[in-house]
Design a protein around this motif. Structure first.
Motif, PDB file in Angstrom:
ATOM      1  N   GLU A 248       0.833  -1.194   0.000  1.00 32.14           N
ATOM      2  CA  GLU A 248       0.000   0.000   0.000  1.00 32.14           C
ATOM      3  C   GLU A 248       0.869   1.244   0.000  1.00 32.14           C
ATOM      4  OE1 GLU A 248      -1.393  -2.278   2.670  1.00 32.14           O
ATOM      5  OE2 GLU A 248       0.352  -2.031   3.923  1.00 32.14           O
ATOM      6  N   LEU A 249       0.233   2.307  -0.419  1.00 30.74           N
ATOM      7  CA  LEU A 249       0.908   3.591  -0.392  1.00 30.74           C
ATOM      8  C   LEU A 249       0.960   4.101   1.037  1.00 30.74           C
ATOM      9  CD1 LEU A 249      -0.705   5.157  -3.544  1.00 30.74           C
ATOM     10  CD2 LEU A 249       1.710   4.691  -3.256  1.00 30.74           C
ATOM     11  N   ASN A 250       2.033   4.779   1.328  1.00 28.01           N
ATOM     12  CA  ASN A 250       2.215   5.337   2.653  1.00 28.01           C
ATOM     13  C   ASN A 250       1.082   6.284   3.003  1.00 28.01           C
ATOM     14  OD1 ASN A 250       3.288   7.606   4.494  1.00 28.01           O
ATOM     15  ND2 ASN A 250       4.776   5.965   4.738  1.00 28.01           N
ATOM     16  N   THR A 251       0.580   6.159   4.198  1.00 26.09           N
ATOM     17  CA  THR A 251      -0.568   6.952   4.609  1.00 26.09           C
ATOM     18  C   THR A 251      -0.275   8.441   4.656  1.00 26.09           C
ATOM     19  OG1 THR A 251      -1.214   5.117   6.035  1.00 26.09           O
ATOM     20  CG2 THR A 251      -2.313   7.195   6.399  1.00 26.09           C
ATOM     21  N   VAL A 252       0.969   8.767   4.952  1.00 28.80           N
ATOM     22  CA  VAL A 252       1.287  10.163   5.233  1.00 28.80           C
ATOM     23  C   VAL A 252       1.144  11.030   4.000  1.00 28.80           C
ATOM     24  CG1 VAL A 252       3.102  11.736   5.962  1.00 28.80           C
ATOM     25  CG2 VAL A 252       2.807   9.554   7.105  1.00 28.80           C
ATOM     26  N   ALA A 253       1.790  10.633   2.939  1.00 26.95           N
ATOM     27  CA  ALA A 253       1.722  11.492   1.759  1.00 26.95           C
ATOM     28  C   ALA A 253       1.456  10.701   0.504  1.00 26.95           C
ATOM     29  CB  ALA A 253       3.024  12.276   1.613  1.00 26.95           C
ATOM     30  N   GLY A 254       1.396   9.405   0.629  1.00 22.28           N
ATOM     31  CA  GLY A 254       1.022   8.607  -0.523  1.00 22.28           C
ATOM     32  C   GLY A 254       2.064   8.492  -1.598  1.00 22.28           C
ATOM     33  N   ARG A 255       3.274   8.931  -1.347  1.00 13.64           N
ATOM     34  CA  ARG A 255       4.272   8.879  -2.398  1.00 13.64           C
ATOM     35  C   ARG A 255       5.226   7.728  -2.224  1.00 13.64           C
ATOM     36  NH1 ARG A 255       2.246  11.711  -6.282  1.00 13.64           N
ATOM     37  NH2 ARG A 255       1.642  13.816  -5.738  1.00 13.64           N
ATOM     38  N   VAL A 256       5.055   6.949  -1.214  1.00 17.60           N
ATOM     39  CA  VAL A 256       5.932   5.807  -0.976  1.00 17.60           C
ATOM     40  C   VAL A 256       5.071   4.559  -0.964  1.00 17.60           C
ATOM     41  CG1 VAL A 256       7.537   4.718   0.628  1.00 17.60           C
ATOM     42  CG2 VAL A 256       7.530   7.204   0.370  1.00 17.60           C
ATOM     43  N   PHE A 257       5.425   3.619  -1.799  1.00 20.38           N
ATOM     44  CA  PHE A 257       4.695   2.353  -1.846  1.00 20.38           C
ATOM     45  C   PHE A 257       5.478   1.339  -1.032  1.00 20.38           C
ATOM     46  CE2 PHE A 257       1.408  -0.123  -3.900  1.00 20.38           C
ATOM     47  CZ  PHE A 257       1.856  -1.417  -3.736  1.00 20.38           C
TER      48      PHE A 257
END
Lengths: 815, 141
Positions: free
Chosen positions: B116-125
């Motif tokens: 999943e994409l990182n919750t914080v900013a969504g730029r890290v899978f």
């Protein structure tokens, strides 16, 4: 002193250029030039000539003895002439220089009189003279000497009114294209776009580093009475993105020397190719920081070039202020500071010795960057999930939230990986601007170096630092971070294109008779180039078109209608939760529904004890460690059954993303009892009995037959399955898939394990399906088939109406 | 004038340096990957996804491995190059379902990634599970 009379070939005021006693060529610095005949004295030229000039005749340097018959050429450091400049005058060196050429034995200047310049520039001689005098006076007042400027072709050129118009036209074209493809509201494809669409409306605090300026500007846009709040923030991206394109054109036109043919064509070409690149376009149609950041990036450069021309401290202050403000769009802009410093020192190193200018710069930058102090005031509004373990409290916390954020992503690759990372960047550049643009850009770099060395250092300095930083940045979608670098490369492309056009024109002039034919060829070439600039527009339109991205809004509009009073709703947390939080935070939708992970909510197990609990997250995700979801402690879900109630429909643009499997477009109800999955006897209103792979579609119940666009229909599907491992089916309209799900919605295996066997029995699926608000009015075929199989079965025909517009429907759902 | 000559000379050195870096990088890259088509973007192959879906569900990401080192898995996907974060909690399975390490992946391996994409900013899978697929994909019925 001899004063051989000479006649200006172009002007009507002959110019007398005396020789000096020392035999130095032509008019020398400080020498007064007198006109013979009526007309203003060329005091302006005299003062211009006070500046050290660069005398050049081929390789001859100033001060070298000049023989009779030799040509000499001097070039003043003074250039801003009365606009507009006509490119059709081949002899005009444009606004960057006033040139005259003298031949030994008698000076025969070409553009050596004020009237000649006026004739070239289209202004009255008196106007030209007055302007020259005024500008020279201003320079002398400022104390800015020409020495630092004279050693190159010249300063950047103030854009003409025509160029402002062209820039406006290019911005308008871009804006219209972005508007036509704009996401209507919340975005399915943007990872954190929905958060960035919500935060400005409530002046909240976004994920690190906070984006203060983006938030404030977004708030202004949310006041525009059009669409809904998310649409207005999307509109901000489109508007600022379009302005960035116009800014790019203006930057290029100020840098391209007037001696290059087709400079406006080259500038427009580069700007349009950049405008319709896939990444730029994709960011201009959603709520994100990258398109607005480009606008401020362009504005910063424009302010810097403006200061370069005027050398006024207040303009230096404005540049520094805009630069400081741009950090509120994206902190990576801070990496441009070294290149700015180098350029400023190359332009006028005496800045360091002028406390007034240093103070102006520091004050401006400090004022702009002070926006981040606002974050400190917003601490209480921070979503705990976004804290990264740091509260922006105190200087340490503020640093950790801003400059220190995402430190694990920076410089995340070893040196051995850098060559491959650079290839990734080149690949992305090729994807964005095209393969040809890379080669043309390299040529443009050479042209920029030779024609504008100081600006070369500015742009290349910015470019190299930016690329070097982000090729070592470990993120999933790296392409969006290179947009400023692509912006700079577009400037290089413009230079390369201008050189090509200049060479082509020279060939055309050589091989064709002068006059009309040359102009026709020139015009044809310009048209061809501009047409090619629109190629990316056509090529990328389909991919960039997000105007049908209505999946999130359609889904949640139905969720709020379906949820019973005082229900609890578990959603994803963090930036992904804003699919749901948007409604509550921006509109106060369904205040009775408890959203435990909404920013600021305090989740307690007792709050959900007596409530019906629903979820937009699947069971497996809920059971996993809370990386994506957060449920109130004590809420027992391990034994819960997740019954699917509502399934959202994906449209073309949302179906193209690979961000997630899309389980967040399903509304589940958590039940302690097993759902009625298996029936003994099926009596559907629509009997089908169609084998589809390993299963048989026994029949279906569909109601209502007439549904509002954006509404929902009730589906009951009856399947005869061979076992618990059931295939994935696809339900669509007119054979276009809207949703896919595993038969039984993932419950069959557990049902068989805990309740009883399912093989050979009839499985009943009972749920609502959202009908996209993009579906046209009229009769449509509701189809079903096995995933990826070509064969589909028509369930029924339904009639779609559109009595409410989609915005009206969405806003009604907000209550 | 002298300043301009110096600027031009230094600028030329920088320009040559940029071109050399670019050429060197391309040389290293094509030396490893060869010139066989676009290796930063791949057409998603069906693969034996039936078994995968039954066991793990629909993968979140599919592609070919470009580079696998502790902490990062660089892939060529249908959307272009993608970097996936792997950590100590990430499971790696080979074609037979046996556990493997990230260092066992080779350039060109076809993989399916769950995460999943990182919750914080969504730029890290963040990858939860990486499954190596057989080199010759079978067509999905």
């Amino acid at each position: 002193m001899e004063t051989p009379p000479v006649t200006d070939a172009l002007g009507d005021l002959p110019l007398v250029l005396p020789r000096t006693p020392a035999g130095r060529p032509g008019p020398s610095c400080g020498q007064e030039i007198k006109t013979a005949g009526a007309g203003p004295r060329l005091m302006g030229f005299e003062k211009v000539l006070r500046c050290p000039t660069s005398l050049r005749r081929g390789k001859r340097r100033r001060g070298e003895p000049r023989d009779s018959g030799e040509r000499w050429q001097s070039r003043s450091c003074f250039w801003t002439c009365a606009p507009p400049f006509e490119e059709s005058r081949p002899a005009c060196f444009g606004p960057t220089a006033a040139v005259y050429r003298g031949i030994g034995g008698g000076v025969k200047p070409q553009y050596s009189s004020v009237s000649a310049l006026a004739g070239l520039c289209g202004g009255a001689p008196e106007t030209v003279y007055a302007r020259l005098t005024r500008l020279q006076k201003r320079r002398n007042t400022q104390g800015a000497e020409c020495s630092a400027m004279d050693t190159e072709t010249g300063l950047s050129t103030r854009p003409a009114r025509l160029d402002l118009g062209v820039a406006g036209g290019i911005s308008l074209i871009s804006w219209l294209a972005y508007l036509a493809t704009l996401t209507p509201s919340l975005s399915f494809v943007s990872p954190d776009g929905n958060e960035l669409a919500t935060i400005p409306a409530i002046l909240g605090l976004a994920h690190p580093p906070g984006y203060p300026l983006y938030t404030w500007l977004g708030k202004l846009f949310t006041l525009i009475p059009v669409g809904d709040v998310a649409y207005r923030v999307n509109l901000m991206s489109a508007t600022l993105g379009a302005l960035a394109i116009g800014g790019l054109y203006l930057i290029i036109i100020q840098l391209l020397p007037a001696g290059l043919a087709g400079r406006r064509v080259a500038a427009a070409l580069a700007a349009l190719i950049f405008a319709f690149g896939p990444t730029v376009w994709s960011q201009a149609v959603i709520a994100e920081v990258y398109a607005p950041n480009l606008a401020f990036f362009a504005l910063t450069l424009l302010c810097l070039l403006h200061w370069e021309r005027t050398r006024r401290d207040r303009h230096f202050f404005v540049f520094a202020l805009v630069f400081g403000l741009s950090l509120g769009m994206h902190l990576s802009d801070l990496g441009f500071a070294p290149a700015f410093a180098v350029f400023i020192l190359l332009t006028d190193w005496r800045v360091l010795r002028r406390p007034k200018w240093c103070l102006a710069g520091l004050a401006g930058f400090g004022l702009g960057a002070a926006q981040y102090l606002w974050i400190r005031l917003q601490t209480h509004r921070v979503d705990p999930q976004l804290l990264l373990g740091n509260i922006p409290d105190g200087l340490t916390g503020l640093y950790a939230y801003t400059l220190g954020a995402f430190s694990q992503l920076k410089f995340a690759f070893p040196a051995s990986a850098l060559p491959e990372r650079l290839v990734v960047y080149l690949y992305l550049l090729r994807q964005e601007l095209g393969r040809l643009a890379i080669f043309v850009g390299v040529g443009g770099l050479v042209s920029l170096l030779l024609r504008r060395p100081r600006h070369y250092f500015l742009l290349v300095g910015m470019y190299v630092v930016h690329v070097w930083f982000f090729i070592q940045y470990k993120v999933f979608d790296l392409e969006v971070f290179f947009l400023p670098a692509h912006f700079i490369w577009a400037v290089f492309v413009a230079f390369g294109a201008a050189e090509v056009l200049t060479a082509a024109r020279k060939l055309a002039v050589r091989w064709m008779p002068a006059g009309r034919t040359s102009a026709v060829v020139h015009g044809a070439l310009a048209t061809l180039v501009l047409i090619s600039a629109f190629t990316p527009l056509l090529r990328n339109w389909g991919q960039a078109d997000h105007s049908d991205d209505v999946a999130i809004n359609d889904f949640y509009a139905n969720v709020w209608e379906m949820l019973p009073q005082s229900a609890g709703l578990l959603t994803r947390s963090g930036v992904f939760g804003y699919d749901a939080f948007y409604w509550r935070l921006a509109y106060g939708t369904r205040p009775d529904v408890y959203l435990p992970v909404t920013p600021g909510a305090k989740a307690a197990p007792a709050d959900l004890q007596e409530q019906s609990v629903y979820s937009t997250v699947g069971l497996e995700a809920l059971q996993r460690a809370a990386s994506r979801t957060l449920r109130p402690a004590g809420l027992m879900i391990r034994d819960s059954w997740m019954t699917s109630l509502l399934v959202g429909a994906r449209t073309a643009s949302s179906a193209s993303t690979t961000w997630a499997a899309g389980d967040h477009l399903t509304l589940y109800r958590l039940d302690s009892d097993a759902p009625s999955l298996v029936v003994d006897r099926a009596s559907p209103s629509i009997t089908i009995e169609q084998p589809l792979g390993d299963v048989t579609l026994v029949g279906a119940d569909v109601s209502p037959q007439t549904v509002e666009s954006g509404g929902r229909i009730h589906l009951v599907l009856y399947w005869r399955v061979a076992g618990a491992q059931a295939p994935t089916v696809s339900v669509g309209v007119d054979s276009i898939p809207l949703e896919r799900h595993e038969i039984g919605f993932g419950n069959l295996v557990r049902y068989e394990a805990e309740i009883g066997p399912v093989a050979g029995r009839v499985v009943m699926e009972n749920y609502w399906l959202v009908i996209p608000s993009t579906l046209a009015e009229g009769e449509h075929s509701l189809t079903i088939g096995i995933r990826d199989a070509k064969e589909t079965v028509e369930l029924t025909r339904m009639t779609v109406t559109d009595e409410q517009g989609r915005y009206e429907r969405w806003l009604n759902a907000t209550g | 004038m002298a300043q301009r000559h110096w600027l031009t000379a230094i600028g030329a050195v920088i320009l040559v340096g940029m071109l050399v870096c670019g050429a060197f990088s391309l040389g290293v890259y094509y030396g490893k990957q060869g010139f066989s088509g676009d290796t930063l973007r791949t057409t998603p192959e069906a693969g034996p996804l039936v078994r995968l879906r039954d066991e793990f569900g629909q993968p979140d990401l599919r592609g070919r491995v470009r580079r696998a080192v502790p902490g990062v898995l660089d892939l060529a996907t249908s959307e272009g190059p993608r970097s996936v974060e792997v950590n100590t909690e990430t499971r790696f399975l080979d074609e037979s379902g046996a556990t493997m390490n990230v260092a066992d992946f080779r350039s060109g391996d076809l993989v399916a990634v769950y995460g999943e994409l990182n919750t914080v900013a969504g730029r890290v899978f963040i990858a939860r599970l990486v499954v190596r697929l057989p080199p010759r994909a079978t067509v999905q019925p």
